[in-house]
Design an enzyme around this catalytic site. Structure first.
Site, PDB file in Angstrom:
ATOM      1  CG  HIS A 158      37.157  36.863  39.526  1.00  0.00           C
ATOM      2  ND1 HIS A 158      37.216  35.483  39.611  1.00  0.00           N
ATOM      3  CD2 HIS A 158      36.436  37.266  40.615  1.00  0.00           C
ATOM      4  CE1 HIS A 158      36.586  35.073  40.693  1.00  0.00           C
ATOM      5  NE2 HIS A 158      36.091  36.129  41.323  1.00  0.00           N
TER       6      HIS A 158
ATOM      7  CB  CYS B 299      32.880  37.248  41.724  1.00  0.00           C
ATOM      8  SG  CYS B 299      33.464  38.447  42.951  1.00  0.00           S
TER       9      CYS B 299
END
Length: 389
Positions: free
Chosen positions: A147, A155
């Site tokens: 992202h 992430c």
């Protein structure tokens, strides 16, 4: 992972559903419709690929880089772009539990349903953790994304501009009919230098297993077919029976030419690793909380937890002298399996598998082979036990 193509219409329906729900939620889905940049399209044309061609992603935590590969007309993948990673969290090593802030390592699959045009991190897509092997090993957690926003708690975090381009490339591949995008996530580039340096790390067995898939891709430039058995990944293998992630692998059939090519590369790498191990000290690398690509160093304040981006600490590890391993090995024929296991672990770390096997009593072969299945560093012991395989 089996490569299958969806009909473009089916992919369009999937994206339409995502876009509709996104519009109903907050109207941010227009971000997901940004086109692939003209300069990237020009590079695709130069390389002999198209925006609709299948893609593949490779990520490296230590180097903080994410690569995009596109399939050419001959079916082989071509390196398109390398994006510097703005932020990743945790340590080198696989993700094993919810909340450990670990970026996962392994082979994952991204489908159209995992694309999120309505992400609060600009845009995102779910990498597919946990996969079947992760779940079988009891690894927990989920919703691991690539992202934007340069903020990571497990992430792969990019800048907004980067994720917009990566998302557009992925969307175009799905529009072209690709059913699933393979993502290969590594602790570092699988070089002899890195493997020599990290040879005593507790994760080295797992990393060597990942290298098997890496080598298949490096040799063929085609997407490795991924399956699971014996608590590990297996690549480009056709089983003779049912495959279960935690049970022993059934007999596996592989293409002899591919096996020969991959084995030749692995042997050459192993020779280089052994050579470097004479001069490169083994270390364990510890991060305060992950890292980022050096190109972002002057912009550290834009990342999540910038105070944790102080650079990793290398902790020197001691190799057990070969003489001590030899002494332990000589006791194996008369000692209990407990001592056998201890000597096996020491031998695995010191690359003295042959010494252990020569002194190993036949009744201990089963225990040693089981240890080799459970602990990747002792794969060399298993090979010595079964030289014809």
């Amino acid at each position: 992972m089996e490569h299958r193509i969806l009909k473009p219409a089916a992919v369009a329906v999937a994206f339409a559903g995502l876009s509709l729900s996104a519009c109903q939620d907050s109207g941010l889905s227009h971000r997901s419709l940004a086109p692939v940049p003209p300069e990237t399209l020009a590079k695709m044309a130069q390389l002999g690929t198209t925006k609709e061609a299948p893609m593949l992603i490779r990520a490296y935590k230590k180097e903080a880089e994410l690569e995009i590969w596109k399939q050419g007309a001959d079916g082989n993948y071509i390196h398109l772009k390398t994006f510097p990673m703005c932020r990743w969290s945790g340590q080198l090593g696989p993700k094993t539990q919810e909340g450990d802030r670990q970026v996962p390592e392994g082979f994952y699959s991204i489908t159209p349903a995992q694309m999120n045009p309505n992400s609060s991190y600009y845009l995102s897509f779910n990498v597919g953790y946990p996969n079947q092997l992760d779940r079988a090993l009891g690894h927990t957690g989920g919703t691991i994304m690539v992202h934007g926003a340069c903020s990571s708690a497990g992430c792969f975090s990019m800048t907004d501009a980067q994720i917009a381009e990566i998302y557009a490339i992925a969307r175009s591949s799905f529009d072209g009919g690709q059913r699933a995008i393979q993502m290969q996530s590594y602790p570092f580039r699988m070089t002899a230098e890195n493997l020599a340096k990290h040879r005593l790390d507790a994760n080295i067995g797992f990393w060597k297993n990942l290298k098997e898939g890496n080598d298949v891709f490096e040799v063929t430039k085609q997407e490795p077919q991924v399956a699971f058995c014996g608590r590990r990944y297996v690549f480009n293998a056709t089983p003779s029976g049912a495959m279960d992630p935690v049970s022993a692998c059934p007999p596996l059939k592989r293409d002899p030419e591919l096996v020969a090519s991959v084995s030749a590369k692995a042997a050459k790498d192993d020779e280089k690793i052994a050579e470097l191990s004479q001069s490169v000290k083994p270390v364990r690398v510890v991060y305060e909380d992950g890292g980022q690509h050096p190109s972002f160093a002057s912009k550290a304040g834009e990342a999540s937890r910038p105070e944790a981006l102080t650079g990793p600490t290398e902790i020197a590890l001691e190799e057990k002298p070969a003489r001590a391993v030899d002494k332990s090995a000589q006791q194996l024929a008369t000692k209990s399996p407990v001592v056998t296991m201890a000597a096996a672990k020491a031998a695995a770390q010191s690359h003295e598998a042959s010494t252990v096997v020569r002194a190993l009593a036949p009744e201990h072969h089963r225990e040693m082979s089981a240890l080799a299945d459970e602990n990747g560093p002792t794969a060399s012991i298993k090979k010595a036990l079964n030289p014809k395989k």
